[in-house]
Design a protein around this motif. Structure first.
Motif, PDB file in Angstrom:
ATOM      1  N   GLU A  41      10.287 -21.752 -12.053  1.00  0.00           N
ATOM      2  CA  GLU A  41      10.486 -20.740 -11.012  1.00  0.00           C
ATOM      3  C   GLU A  41       9.187 -20.031 -10.631  1.00  0.00           C
ATOM      4  O   GLU A  41       9.173 -19.252  -9.678  1.00  0.00           O
ATOM      5  N   PHE A  42       8.089 -20.285 -11.344  1.00  0.00           N
ATOM      6  CA  PHE A  42       6.879 -19.494 -11.164  1.00  0.00           C
ATOM      7  C   PHE A  42       6.300 -19.658  -9.759  1.00  0.00           C
ATOM      8  O   PHE A  42       6.001 -18.669  -9.076  1.00  0.00           O
ATOM      9  N   CYS A  43       6.116 -20.896  -9.312  1.00  0.00           N
ATOM     10  CA  CYS A  43       5.454 -21.140  -8.024  1.00  0.00           C
ATOM     11  C   CYS A  43       6.286 -20.631  -6.852  1.00  0.00           C
ATOM     12  O   CYS A  43       5.732 -20.204  -5.840  1.00  0.00           O
ATOM     13  N   ALA A  44       7.617 -20.707  -6.984  1.00  0.00           N
ATOM     14  CA  ALA A  44       8.465 -20.208  -5.903  1.00  0.00           C
ATOM     15  C   ALA A  44       8.349 -18.694  -5.765  1.00  0.00           C
ATOM     16  O   ALA A  44       8.357 -18.157  -4.643  1.00  0.00           O
ATOM     17  N   LYS A  45       8.192 -17.990  -6.887  1.00  0.00           N
ATOM     18  CA  LYS A  45       8.087 -16.538  -6.851  1.00  0.00           C
ATOM     19  C   LYS A  45       6.651 -16.061  -6.639  1.00  0.00           C
ATOM     20  O   LYS A  45       6.431 -14.980  -6.098  1.00  0.00           O
ATOM     21  N   ASN A  46       5.680 -16.872  -7.090  1.00  0.00           N
ATOM     22  CA  ASN A  46       4.266 -16.473  -7.006  1.00  0.00           C
ATOM     23  C   ASN A  46       3.456 -17.630  -6.436  1.00  0.00           C
ATOM     24  O   ASN A  46       2.743 -18.330  -7.172  1.00  0.00           O
ATOM     25  N   PRO A  47       3.542 -17.887  -5.127  1.00  0.00           N
ATOM     26  CA  PRO A  47       2.853 -19.059  -4.569  1.00  0.00           C
ATOM     27  C   PRO A  47       1.325 -18.995  -4.697  1.00  0.00           C
ATOM     28  O   PRO A  47       0.678 -20.002  -4.968  1.00  0.00           O
ATOM     29  N   GLU A  48       0.721 -17.811  -4.517  1.00  0.00           N
ATOM     30  CA  GLU A  48      -0.740 -17.708  -4.611  1.00  0.00           C
ATOM     31  C   GLU A  48      -1.204 -17.914  -6.042  1.00  0.00           C
ATOM     32  O   GLU A  48      -2.183 -18.640  -6.291  1.00  0.00           O
ATOM     33  N   GLU A  49      -0.524 -17.303  -6.997  1.00  0.00           N
ATOM     34  CA  GLU A  49      -0.916 -17.441  -8.388  1.00  0.00           C
ATOM     35  C   GLU A  49      -0.697 -18.871  -8.896  1.00  0.00           C
ATOM     36  O   GLU A  49      -1.385 -19.324  -9.803  1.00  0.00           O
ATOM     37  N   GLY A  50       0.269 -19.577  -8.284  1.00  0.00           N
ATOM     38  CA  GLY A  50       0.517 -20.949  -8.698  1.00  0.00           C
ATOM     39  C   GLY A  50      -0.647 -21.873  -8.383  1.00  0.00           C
ATOM     40  O   GLY A  50      -0.793 -22.937  -8.990  1.00  0.00           O
ATOM     41  N   LYS A  51      -1.480 -21.501  -7.417  1.00  0.00           N
ATOM     42  CA  LYS A  51      -2.631 -22.337  -7.038  1.00  0.00           C
ATOM     43  C   LYS A  51      -3.912 -21.958  -7.778  1.00  0.00           C
ATOM     44  O   LYS A  51      -4.956 -22.589  -7.578  1.00  0.00           O
ATOM     45  N   LEU A  52      -3.887 -20.920  -8.600  1.00  0.00           N
ATOM     46  CA  LEU A  52      -5.084 -20.472  -9.317  1.00  0.00           C
ATOM     47  C   LEU A  52      -5.529 -21.524 -10.333  1.00  0.00           C
ATOM     48  O   LEU A  52      -4.720 -22.063 -11.080  1.00  0.00           O
ATOM     49  N   HIS A  53      -6.827 -21.820 -10.344  1.00  0.00           N
ATOM     50  CA  HIS A  53      -7.370 -22.832 -11.249  1.00  0.00           C
ATOM     51  C   HIS A  53      -7.564 -22.240 -12.642  1.00  0.00           C
ATOM     52  O   HIS A  53      -8.073 -21.125 -12.793  1.00  0.00           O
ATOM     53  N   PHE A  54      -7.168 -23.005 -13.672  1.00  0.00           N
ATOM     54  CA  PHE A  54      -7.363 -22.571 -15.057  1.00  0.00           C
ATOM     55  C   PHE A  54      -8.848 -22.630 -15.418  1.00  0.00           C
ATOM     56  O   PHE A  54      -9.640 -23.353 -14.802  1.00  0.00           O
ATOM     57  N   LYS A  55      -9.191 -21.876 -16.439  1.00  0.00           N
ATOM     58  CA  LYS A  55     -10.572 -21.922 -16.937  1.00  0.00           C
ATOM     59  C   LYS A  55     -10.859 -23.277 -17.592  1.00  0.00           C
ATOM     60  O   LYS A  55     -11.937 -23.841 -17.437  1.00  0.00           O
ATOM     61  N   LYS A  56      -9.887 -23.767 -18.350  1.00  0.00           N
ATOM     62  CA  LYS A  56      -9.987 -25.077 -18.981  1.00  0.00           C
ATOM     63  C   LYS A  56      -8.655 -25.801 -18.750  1.00  0.00           C
ATOM     64  O   LYS A  56      -7.613 -25.159 -18.653  1.00  0.00           O
ATOM     65  N   PRO A  57      -8.685 -27.118 -18.689  1.00  0.00           N
ATOM     66  CA  PRO A  57      -7.416 -27.835 -18.491  1.00  0.00           C
ATOM     67  C   PRO A  57      -6.531 -27.794 -19.727  1.00  0.00           C
ATOM     68  O   PRO A  57      -7.026 -27.749 -20.860  1.00  0.00           O
TER      69      PRO A  57
END
Length: 1153
Positions: A41-57
């Motif tokens: 449910e994360f990306c549906a509720k937080n579309p901008e945060e869902g695209k944030l790149h992690f520091k490490k994979p």
């Protein structure tokens, strides 16, 4: 997430240099489910945060393969590996699935969007992938947001420090903006930090939720203690002895030297570290000594003493929550004897009585708490205790009575009549006083006006029955005898009489009313007050069956049966509670019964039955009983929920959270009454709000995709009622409920389901966002076109309507719809086209529009309903194909022929035989036209001529020269001659192989329709040869064991047709198709008899088949059918008998020659 994984999750110890693994425990399963739901449910509720790149994979060893991501948007394939087409700032792909070893892959993700995508692609393996990811990344927050957010012991102030840093940067940016300095890059960094902060806050919230969930789960588990173990062993020791007819065990004792530590444990200290409390040695009467370990987690078997007399502590088998359950499982004798003990039941009875008293005092049904109510309840309870004691004393004095626990039910006839009259007076008095004492105005819900009218109708029905005693069936009098045994027999006789009564068909109205008329209902209800469980169970099983009758329901309510059943709901026996709840569900179909249940505390007790420990897919036998109790409780509440006051009582009793819990069950027999109750209650605003806030919308949407029509209907009805509020409509869209709602429109044969689905679509369409999705799904076409075409198909069954459809130009649009993709529409279109094809004139248009080829192509459709409908439609198309050619010739040839053509035919003295036959058939119709009467002389000449084999094409060329001015197509005659029904079928490439392959289907309707089509195809010799080569004979033979009359009819017809080629008759006999066909003659369907007789007649031309038929007993039924009024059946039956008789005569002749 890091805190919950380190503090709450249960890990195995690290081994061989690798990290620990998550244990397969219930707690870990709950944590994984919550984390998966968060990611989903994360990306549906937080579309901008869902695209944030992690520091490490986040990387882990995955079981996924690259081919599973084929077609996924944003991916690139590089050999056997797959990557995302976008990279991070450091140049690393946001997603990567690369080979790690010979057969394994490593998966890496750098955004929450890709995390959701990977879990979605994983499908059923999503939990395994999530487990592997968390095991490889024990503190995933470090990889996602950086080292500063690493999980630490004690207070974690990283978030607050990060917020202070962001605030300082905001102030700096404000100053730079005032000084007009370039700050675009800084603003982007600040925006990124805000996203990081928001993700961290969400993860902290998830951590808190997981920790709370873990605490609740851990605290709910009951742990054994030394006093508990001592108490259980002491109780069983009192019930142990050598007499196996009196005692449950031979002996039971603690194993060891008797040393008890200060903490109460008897196990050695080094075993106490493993949670073990003591060791028990028990000897059942029917087995060897059992060595049992009592630990804090439960009881389990150990390996017992070794040769040296030492105890082997290793565990064997499952763990049990109490000692009695373990011993029951290991010793049938113990299970039998312990059930006869009364100490547990008496304590439970006492506790339940106290709880009932407490509930009744706390909440009176009318909402008025008075001192008089409490006193009345206490007096009632005391009186019951006194009556019970007095009854026991009386029974001790009566030595002639056969049973100590049996209640006298009227030993003499006059007492029975007096009791019945008193009961009737008491019932009438109760009804009258009920009306007089009512302090509140009579509401619609509590009115008895309707039920009293119905009662009068029932009395009239009884009077009508009494006038015709001579016509009563034998079951009526047999039941009357059994009721007498119930009234006057002892305990054993009563149980036998109950069992005998259950052997009758209690679903038959005659038996139901017989029990009522002879006074059986009073006896059955009185049996519910006894202390003998077997009698109660037998009585309830009968009442449950007969209470489906409307008159019986009202009689049970009049006799006070509902009050007794409500009391039984507190009984510790689970089977009793189930039967009582199911009977209440049947009886509470009218207002007065529902009111009685509520006024006697039944709603609270029924809601209590819903409290089920587990509703998961895999259940222990004990849990299965609990689930069945909950299901029966839900059934009863479903019936009671039709009352507005009962809905409110259910809500106050706490039914909503329990229904929400049961809604997550995977058992459809549980879900149907639960969803049915919810959809009944959803008419109330308070329930709609609760359904939305308790998260039940998601479960309703999930169950819309069920395979059970009834469950789908109730879910759609619930959504229809709940979708009054915008929030609910949005939730339905978010959880993907619009697509399955539209797909339900394809089930046009189920009118109730269709009504519920259209209602749900109607309410959801109030939101513009939902309308857009419905447009994409072409719901409008389905709602209109499907039903219109379905109506045309039904109307076309009448020949005048077929003519009207053709005259109004309806056939071309119908044929055009055959190219669509909607399954429901295709089913209705093929039915309509098939009905229209019954008319030869309509068939000409269908053939011209290439409709037969389109129908044949639909046989490749994956939907069995479409396949069956298309095959049925093909049958009339094949039958009427020859009439199409006939009709075209009759319309066009008379207009095209000239005198020159007649002169040409006169001069022909030698024609090919084939062409001659064609023209004989053609011109026999020409005689209907006055212009062509002179052609009769021509054919007299032609009959006398000698046939020569001229080339057909050259003859057509000569004819074309004469008729060129009149024929618009030179090859017209050639086309008409060649394209008969058989040629039309063969013209479809791969068509015959396709239709034969459909005989492998598991759908009965598909099989029946394909057999009908094969029966028509096999009329052509060349087609029959082709389908024989494709293996039609063994496939048809495999279907002969069917019991479906529709399939039998067309299968027999197909076998009859297929016998006309080569050795097919012998092949059918070798494949074992003959003997099952003989059984078809026992069918009640005349059509099955006709087609079976034809098949047997064809098969009887083979001597071996005749022998098989004779052994299967075919002669007797065929002799009966020779006298049938159906001439075709007569002829086929007589032909088959004749073949069998000829074979018998030949054998006799050979024997004596």
């Amino acid at each position: 997430m890091g805190q919950s994984l380190q503090r709450a999750a249960q890990w195995t110890s690290a081994k061989d240099g690798s990290g620990g693994k998550l244990e397969f425990t219930k707690l870990n399963e709950e944590l994984l489910n919550s984390i998966y739901k968060f990611v989903e449910e994360f990306c549906a509720k937080n579309p901008e945060e869902g695209k944030l790149h992690f520091k490490k994979p986040l990387s882990w060893s995955s079981s996924l393969k690259p081919n599973q991501f084929s077609g996924t948007a944003g991916t690139l394939e590089r050999g056997e590996e797959i990557y995302a087409d976008t990279n991070s700032k450091d140049g690393e792909p946001l997603f990567c699935l690369k080979r790690e070893g010979a057969s394994s892959y490593e998966c890496s993700i750098m955004t929450m969007e890709w995390a959701e995508t990977v879990l979605r692609v994983a499908g059923e393996k999503k939990m395994s992938e999530l487990r592997a990811c968390l095991e490889a990344n024990i503190d995933p927050v470090v990889n996602m947001l950086g080292e500063r957010f690493a999980t630490v012991k004690g207070d974690d102030n990283s978030v607050f420090r990060y917020m202070e840093e962001i605030n300082k940067e905001i102030e700096q940016l404000a100053r730079q903006s005032a000084e007009n300095e370039g700050n675009d890059e800084r603003q982007q960094e600040l925006a990124e930090k805000k996203c990081i902060l928001k993700i961290r806050m969400n993860l902290m919230r998830l951590d808190q939720q997981l920790l709370n969930q873990s605490i609740a789960l851990i605290t709910s588990e009951v742990r054994l203690t030394p006093p508990t173990v001592d108490g259980e062993v002491n109780i069983l020791q009192r019930l142990s002895g050598e007499d196996e007819d009196r005692f449950v065990l031979e002996y039971i004792r603690f194993w060891g030297d008797g040393l008890v530590f200060s903490n109460g444990c008897r196990a050695p200290p080094w075993r106490q570290l493993h949670g073990e409390i003591s060791y028990i040695e028990a000897k059942p009467h029917d087995g060897n000594v059992l060595y049992i370990t009592a630990s804090t987690s439960g009881y389990f078997m150990n390996k017992g003493q070794d040769d040296k007399g030492e105890l082997d502590y290793d565990r064997e088998g499952d763990s049990y929550k109490d000692l009695i359950t373990l011993l029951k499982d290991k010793s049938p004798k113990f299970a039998e004897m312990i059930d006869k003990q009364g100490f547990v039941l008496k304590n439970q009875e006492k506790d339940d009585r106290y709880m009932e008293k407490k509930v009744e005092i706390k909440d009176d049904e009318d909402g008025e708490y008075t001192q008089r109510t409490e006193q009345h309840t206490q007096r009632k309870q005391d009186q019951q205790d006194k009556d019970k004691q007095q009854k026991q004393k009386t029974q001790r004095k009566k030595k002639l009575e056969p049973s100590l626990k049996w209640k006298t039910l009227g030993m003499e006839e006059y007492k029975e009549q007096e009791t019945k009259r008193d009961d009737e007076k008491r019932i009438r008095k109760k009804k009258t006083t009920g009306r007089l004492k009512s302090k509140t105005p009579i509401e619609v819900e509590d009115s008895f006006s309707e039920s009293s009218t119905e009662s009068e109708e029932e009395e009239e029905a009884v009077e009508r029955r009494s006038e015709n005693n001579a016509d009563l069936p034998s079951e009526y009098w047999q039941i009357q005898k059994l009721v007498k045994y119930l009234k006057g027999g002892n305990q054993t006789a009563t149980i036998i009489a109950l069992c005998a009564m259950r052997d009758f068909n209690l679903a038959q109205e005659t038996c139901q009313l017989a029990i009522r008329d002879v006074g059986g209902l009073e006896v059955l209800i009185n049996l519910l007050d006894t202390e003998e469980i077997k009698c109660k169970i037998g009585s309830l099983k009968i009442l449950k069956e007969i209470s489906r009758n409307t008159q019986i329901r009202r009689a049970i309510a009049d006799l006070g049966g509902l009050q007794t059943m409500v009391k039984i709901l507190r009984d510790p026996d689970k089977e009793l509670k189930c039967l009582a709840a199911e009977t209440i569900a049947n009886v509470a179909k009218f207002r007065r019964a529902r009111r009685t249940v509520r006024q006697h505390g039944g709603i609270k007790k029924l809601v209590g039955l819903l409290d089920c420990a587990s509703v998961q897919h895999i259940l222990t036998p004990e849990n299965e009983k609990d689930v069945e109790v909950a299901r029966c409780g839900a059934l009863a509440l479903w019936s009671c929920s039709k009352s507005k006051k009962n809905k409110e009582a259910m809500r106050k009793a706490g039914a909503i959270p329990l229904l929400a819990k049961l809604l997550k069950s995977t058992h459809e027999n549980m879900l149907i009454p639960v969803v049915g109750t919810l959809q009944e209650c959803a008419s109330e605003p308070s329930y709609r709000l609760a359904i939305r806030t308790e998260g039940m919308i998601e479960d309703l949407v999930k169950n819309l995709k069920s395979q059970t029509d009834e469950l789908q209907m109730h879910c759609a009805s619930a959504i229809f009622k709940c979708a009054e509020e915008k929030e609910t409509r949005d939730l339905v869209r978010q959880y993907g409920g619009l697509d399955p709602s539209v797909s339900l429109l394809s089930k046009t044969e189920n009118k109730e389901l269709l009504a519920a689905a259209t209602g749900a679509i109607w309410k959801c369409s109030i939101s513009p966002e939902n309308v857009q999705r419905f447009q994409e799904l072409k719901a409008i076409d389905l709602l209109v076109l499907v039903n219109v075409v379905g109506a045309l198909g039904e109307l076309a069954k009448d020949p005048p309507n077929r003519l009207q459809i053709r005259k109004t130009g309806g056939i071309p649009p119908l044929v055009n719809l055959l190219t669509g993709t909607n399954q429901a529409l295709l089913v209705n279109v093929t039915k309509a086209v098939g009905q229209c094809a019954e008319e030869p004139d309509n068939m000409a248009i269908i053939d011209k529009l290439d409709g037969v080829r389109l129908l044949w192509s639909l046989l490749k459709n994956q939907n069995p309903n479409v396949q069956a409908s298309a095959a049925w439609a093909i049958c009339p198309c094949i039958e009427n194909a020859k009439y199409v050619i006939h009709k075209i010739l009759l319309i066009h040839i008379p207009k095209c022929l000239s005198q020159d053509l007649i002169e040409f035919i006169k001069t022909c003295r030698s024609l090919s035989k084939e062409f001659f036959k064609f023209y004989v058939n053609l011109c026999s119709e020409f005689f209907k036209f006055p212009l062509f009467l002179n052609i009769a002389a021509i054919f007299v000449d032609l009959i006398l001529c000698t046939y020569n084999l001229w080339l057909f094409n050259s003859l057509i060329m000569h004819i074309s020269e004469y008729v060129m001015p009149f024929i618009y197509n030179i090859n017209f005659l050639n086309h008409c001659y060649l394209k008969d029904a058989g040629e039309m079928v063969r013209s479809f490439v791969g068509g015959l192989e396709l239709i034969v392959s459909l005989l492998k289907s598991e759908d009965q309707e598909v099989l029946a329709s394909v057999c009908a089509a094969i029966a028509n195809i096999a009329k052509d010799e060349e087609n029959l040869a082709v389908i024989t080569d494709h293996g039609v004979v063994p496939m048809l033979a495999k279907l002969t064991n069917s019991t479906d009359d529709k399939l039998r009819r067309h299968l027999a017809e197909a076998i009859a047709r297929c016998c006309n080629w080569g050795n097919n008759r012998t092949s059918f006999g070798r494949e074992g198709a003959v003997a099952p066909l003989v059984k078809y003659l026992k069918s009640q369907d005349e059509n099955v008899h006709r087609s079976t007789a034809r098949a047997l007649f064809q098969l009887s031309k083979n001597p071996e088949n005749c022998i098989t038929m004779h052994e299967a007993g075919v002669v007797k039924p065929l002799l009966n059918m020779v006298g049938s009024t159906d001439e075709d059946l007569q002829e086929a039956a007589a032909g088959c008998i004749g073949n069998i008789r000829r074979l018998a005569l030949a054998n006799e002749k050979a024997k004596y020659s």
